[in-house]
Design an enzyme around this catalytic site. Structure first.
Site, mmCIF file in Angstrom:
data_model
loop_
_atom_site.group_PDB
_atom_site.id
_atom_site.type_symbol
_atom_site.label_atom_id
_atom_site.label_comp_id
_atom_site.label_asym_id
_atom_site.label_seq_id
_atom_site.Cartn_x
_atom_site.Cartn_y
_atom_site.Cartn_z
ATOM 1 N N SER A 280 0.645 -1.092 0.057
ATOM 2 C CA SER A 280 0.078 -0.113 0.092
ATOM 3 C C SER A 280 0.899 1.267 -0.070
ATOM 4 O O SER A 280 1.956 1.386 0.690
ATOM 5 C CB SER A 280 -0.645 0.001 1.069
ATOM 6 O OG SER A 280 -1.624 1.148 1.441
ATOM 7 N N TYR B 162 -2.240 -0.114 9.969
ATOM 8 C CA TYR B 162 -2.632 -0.672 8.701
ATOM 9 C C TYR B 162 -1.295 -0.394 7.809
ATOM 10 O O TYR B 162 -0.714 -1.697 7.344
ATOM 11 C CB TYR B 162 -3.638 0.122 8.012
ATOM 12 C CG TYR B 162 -3.944 -0.495 6.318
ATOM 13 C CD1 TYR B 162 -4.126 -1.702 6.099
ATOM 14 C CD2 TYR B 162 -3.425 0.503 5.284
ATOM 15 C CE1 TYR B 162 -4.207 -2.053 4.669
ATOM 16 C CE2 TYR B 162 -3.699 0.165 3.937
ATOM 17 C CZ TYR B 162 -4.157 -1.100 3.617
ATOM 18 O OH TYR B 162 -4.119 -1.655 2.598
#
Length: 337
Positions: A127, A152
């Site tokens: 990501s 995350y």
């Protein structure tokens, strides 16, 4: 070619499966169909996949080590595309264990499956959030990512480190793709395009964080999938230019690669909203709010390395992508213009 795609009921997973099936691959799609968001959307994605020859669905959880070993042992997969994860930055503030369980333990089970049942390549989702609060734009894979600002992001960085370890120890070709703000038809309901479209269609105000002063590298789903498939087709190899005295974190003397995959044309959030308003034929009511914990003010991708590796660079204009998204949204949710 038999390919395992995890997260097959997800946004990127479904589109990836469709692309592979269209070119004649045998696809085994795996998903636990959790309740992070409305299951009906996931069920509809799977129903679309079920219509295609060559697709088989497994309802399974990557967090279950024994189950994953059995699936790998029976599957004899040629390649793995790992897209299953617990997504979302804000959700991690209240549900941290979900991220460690799915994104760390789950990824370990995928790596172990590839270790004991060798595959040609493992391609996995990282990501753009791994760049944290990095201030220099555009983001480049060789930059230091030592300061994630959400759990995350930390789990995605952990995935890259774990992948390198397995590439080094067991020579598993692994490639991580740092996705930049993916949008398009069948998107996740918790992401801005879907939230905005729903609010606009219902005549409600949209929440705009950081008072709208955000820059995002919005990347259309078809471009993301094209990159995923091309990378899967070209297994990672050791880079002869790797220098252990000055290590580049995106390459290695092991079969390991990291690539950005983004549109490389960051858009002001307010401009994205304007494109959405135009496509929907309605003006949005706006509720301006401060920056949320874990968010970053700007993202921008340098995709030179990806283009050099597979000859592809995402390039769908934001206006085109938004129009396609809104067209799908209105049809799927039966919304009259």
């Amino acid at each position: 070619m038999k390919i395992l795609v995890t997260g097959a009921a997800g946004f990127i997973g479904m589109h990836t499966c469709l692309k592979l099936l269209e070119r004649g691959n045998e696809v085994v799609g795996l998903d636990n169909i959790n309740d992070y968001y409305d299951r009906s959307l996931k069920d509809a994605r799977l129903a679309l996949l079920a219509e295609r020859p060559g697709f088989r669905f497994l309802h399974a959880d990557i967090e279950n080590a024994a189950e994953m070993q059995a699936i790998f042992g029976e599957g004899r997969f040629d390649r793995v595309i790992h897209l299953a994860a617990q997504p979302g930055v804000r959700y991690s503030l209240a549900n941290p264990h979900a991220y460690v369980n799915a994104n760390v333990q789950g990824f370990l089970n995928i790596l172990e499956g590839c270790r004991h049942h060798p595959v040609e390549s493992l391609t996995y989702a990282s990501s753009s959030s791994v760049y944290g609060g990095y201030a220099t734009l555009p983001f480049h894979e060789s930059q230091n990512i030592a300061h994630p600002i959400s759990l995350y992001a930390a789990t995605k960085k952990a995935n890259e480190l774990m992948a390198h370890t397995y590439s080094h120890l067991f020579r598993i070709p692994t490639t991580g793709l740092r996705f930049f703000t993916v949008y398009g038809p069948w998107g996740r309901p918790d992401m801005a395009p879907m939230l905005f479209a729903k609010a606009i269609s219902e005549g409600r105000a949209i929440d705009i964080f950081n008072n709208g002063d955000m820059l995002r590298d919005f990347t259309y789903i078809d471009d993301i999938v094209e990159g995923v498939v091309r990378v899967s087709d070209k297994p990672a190899t050791p880079d002869p230019g790797y220098d252990p005295a000055q290590p580049d974190p995106s390459i290695s003397n092991a079969p390991y690669r990291i690539f950005n995959i983004g549109n490389s044309q960051p858009v002001k959030l307010m401009d994205f909203i304007a494109a959405l308003e135009k496509a929907m034929g309605r003006e949005a009511m706006k509720n301006f709010l401060p920056m949320q914990p874990g968010d970053v003010p700007a993202t921008s991708s340098d995709t030179t390395a990806l283009e050099s590796w597979v000859g592809f660079n995402p390039n769908t204009p934001i206006e085109t992508g938004v129009e396609r998204f809104v067209d799908w949204y209105k049809k799927f949710y039966r919304i009259n213009s």
